[in-house]
Design an enzyme around this catalytic site. Structure first.
Site, PDB file in Angstrom:
ATOM      1  CE1 TYR A   1       1.494 -59.981 -10.542  1.00  0.00           C
ATOM      2  CE2 TYR A   1       1.653 -61.937 -12.522  1.00  0.00           C
ATOM      3  CZ  TYR A   1       2.066 -60.482 -11.912  1.00  0.00           C
ATOM      4  OH  TYR A   1       3.702 -60.974 -11.916  1.00  0.00           O
TER       5      TYR A   1
ATOM      6  CG  HIS B   1       5.346 -62.725  -6.613  1.00  0.00           C
ATOM      7  ND1 HIS B   1       4.325 -62.823  -7.240  1.00  0.00           N
ATOM      8  CD2 HIS B   1       6.175 -61.584  -7.787  1.00  0.00           C
ATOM      9  CE1 HIS B   1       3.896 -61.770  -8.536  1.00  0.00           C
ATOM     10  NE2 HIS B   1       4.997 -61.136  -8.381  1.00  0.00           N
TER      11      HIS B   1
ATOM     12  N   PRO C   1      10.517 -54.161 -18.844  1.00  0.00           N
ATOM     13  CG  PRO C   1      10.495 -55.758 -20.497  1.00  0.00           C
ATOM     14  CD  PRO C   1       9.864 -55.262 -18.870  1.00  0.00           C
ATOM     15  CG  LEU C   2       9.328 -51.410 -23.000  1.00  0.00           C
ATOM     16  CD1 LEU C   2       7.515 -52.156 -24.052  1.00  0.00           C
ATOM     17  CD2 LEU C   2       9.609 -51.034 -23.916  1.00  0.00           C
ATOM     18  N   GLY C   3       9.640 -49.819 -18.307  1.00  0.00           N
ATOM     19  CA  GLY C   3       8.673 -49.053 -17.760  1.00  0.00           C
ATOM     20  C   GLY C   3       7.635 -48.552 -16.808  1.00  0.00           C
TER      21      GLY C   3
ATOM     22  N   GLY D   1       5.760 -49.331 -18.700  1.00  0.00           N
ATOM     23  CA  GLY D   1       4.495 -47.868 -19.944  1.00  0.00           C
ATOM     24  C   GLY D   1       5.454 -46.633 -20.447  1.00  0.00           C
ATOM     25  CG  PHE D   2       7.969 -42.839 -19.240  1.00  0.00           C
ATOM     26  CD1 PHE D   2       6.853 -41.754 -18.787  1.00  0.00           C
ATOM     27  CD2 PHE D   2       9.427 -43.121 -19.265  1.00  0.00           C
ATOM     28  CE1 PHE D   2       7.969 -40.955 -19.063  1.00  0.00           C
ATOM     29  CE2 PHE D   2      10.276 -41.793 -20.308  1.00  0.00           C
ATOM     30  CZ  PHE D   2       9.424 -40.670 -19.566  1.00  0.00           C
ATOM     31  CG  PHE D   3      11.137 -46.533 -21.750  1.00  0.00           C
ATOM     32  CD1 PHE D   3      12.580 -45.323 -21.842  1.00  0.00           C
ATOM     33  CD2 PHE D   3      11.790 -47.454 -20.203  1.00  0.00           C
ATOM     34  CE1 PHE D   3      13.168 -45.446 -21.591  1.00  0.00           C
ATOM     35  CE2 PHE D   3      12.573 -47.632 -19.600  1.00  0.00           C
ATOM     36  CZ  PHE D   3      13.141 -46.270 -20.234  1.00  0.00           C
TER      37      PHE D   3
END
Length: 344
Positions: free
Chosen positions: A60, A128, A208-210, A212-214
């Site tokens: 990162y 990773h 877990p939120l796709g 940012g989509f969710f």
């Protein structure tokens, strides 16, 4: 704000917060790096709120996120957190990505992370991505040595197939497997997650939120900077955003309204209800989103509500691979047999 409890991750003694914090977007891939003072303050707020399981990687930045985390851990914060970092993805001088799992690289990567993080020992050290040229037994064997030397406490794998997990676990107990798991990414439920549970390995769910989509829906793309990697590589999400956004958004909003929570909290709550061996690590760079994510811990879902949520993203609704050509996922993580390895 919801109380963040504690959970055991794996069977070797590692204990972490019920929800973690993915730190990647603070420094890389999701647009330009964010202001360092703001991110240090965000990390401190997370720890004070009970979110003590921090996730980073040497790739990162590369390296800059570990340096940021190291600064945030100064002044007595280190003793309050469970720190996970990763090795195994190397960026060459020409910008190409290469997976590495050979012993000399494992050791050098660990030493580099320890220095950048300014710590003596890494709590959880993941491979990773799997180096398909090196038997997993060889990579795990070097990680075992690092445990024995006190440089790492627990070993993890990220995006590893069931067979790879079994072979690694036979060399040294694996404490956690990190994988992409959400309402829209459920391919790991067939083999990988059952294998982890059979072997007593903790499950850490990233994205877990796709991505940012969710929380944003199809408008997510409109707000991304040109250097945000989600614009180019996450074809799976792009496809779903435009084809199914109206239907899924409507259903999520209806259910969230009934539950008195946000759609993103629903998505996180679904993962929290998968079992006490699952720790989601949503990433954010905003205080408001962090508090919102913590709020998911107070959302209770009945079995019929779980089933209703899953129906919104059923197989006939969600189609396509996670990345173009299923690049760098557990599907192509198998390694050669140990007998093929020759020490050069």
């Amino acid at each position: 704000m919801a109380k963040v409890g504690r959970m055991k991750l794996g069977s070797q003694g590692l204990e972490v917060s019920q929800q973690g914090l993915g730190c990647m977007g603070m420094s890389a891939y999701y647009g330009p790096p964010k202001p360092e003072p703001d991110m240090v303050a965000l990390i401190h707020h997370a720890v004070q709120s009970g979110v003590t399981f921090l996730d980073t990687s040497d790739v990162y930045g590369p390296h800059t996120n570990e340096i940021l985390i190291g600064k945030a851990l100064s002044g007595g914060v280190r003793e309050k957190v469970e720190l996970a970092t990763k090795f195994g993805i190397r960026i060459s001088d020409d910008g190409k990505y290469e997976n590495r799992g050979d012993p000399s690289y494992v050791r050098a990567a660990c030493e580099g992370s320890l220095k950048r993080l300014d710590i003596d020992c890494i709590d959880l050290y993941y491979q990773h991505r799997i180096d398909t040229r090196v038997p997993i037994e060889i990579t795990t064997g070097e990680l075992k040595k690092l445990v024995e030397e006190g440089k790492i406490k627990y070993i993890g794998l990220s995006e590893a197939s069931a067979s790879t997990i079994r072979r690694a676990h036979a060399v040294h107990p694996i404490s956690a497997v990190q994988l992409e798991w959400s309402l829209w990414s459920r391919d790991v439920e067939e083999e990988v997650i059952p294998t982890c549970r059979e072997l007593g390995i903790g499950i850490v769910a990233y994205s877990p939120l796709g991505c940012g989509f969710f929380s944003s829906g199809s408008k997510l793309l409109d707000n991304l900077s040109q250097d945000d990697f989600r614009k180019g590589i996450l074809l799976y999400y792009v496809f779903q955003m435009f084809i199914n956004d109206t239907y899924i958004k409507k259903k999520k909003k209806e259910m969230a309204a009934k539950k008195g929570c946000t759609p993103s909290q629903l998505a996180l709550a679904w993962l929290h209800h998968q079992g006490n061996d699952v720790c989601p690590i949503p990433g954010t760079t905003k205080l408001e989103n962090l508090n919102n994510n913590i709020g998911a811990l107070s959302v209770k879902l009945a079995p019929q509500e779980m089933a209703e949520l899953e129906s919104f993203a059923a197989a006939d609704v969600v189609k396509g691979g996670r990345y173009a050509g299923d690049l760098i996922t557990w599907r192509n993580s198998d390694t050669p047999p140990l007998s093929s390895w020759k020490v050069v």
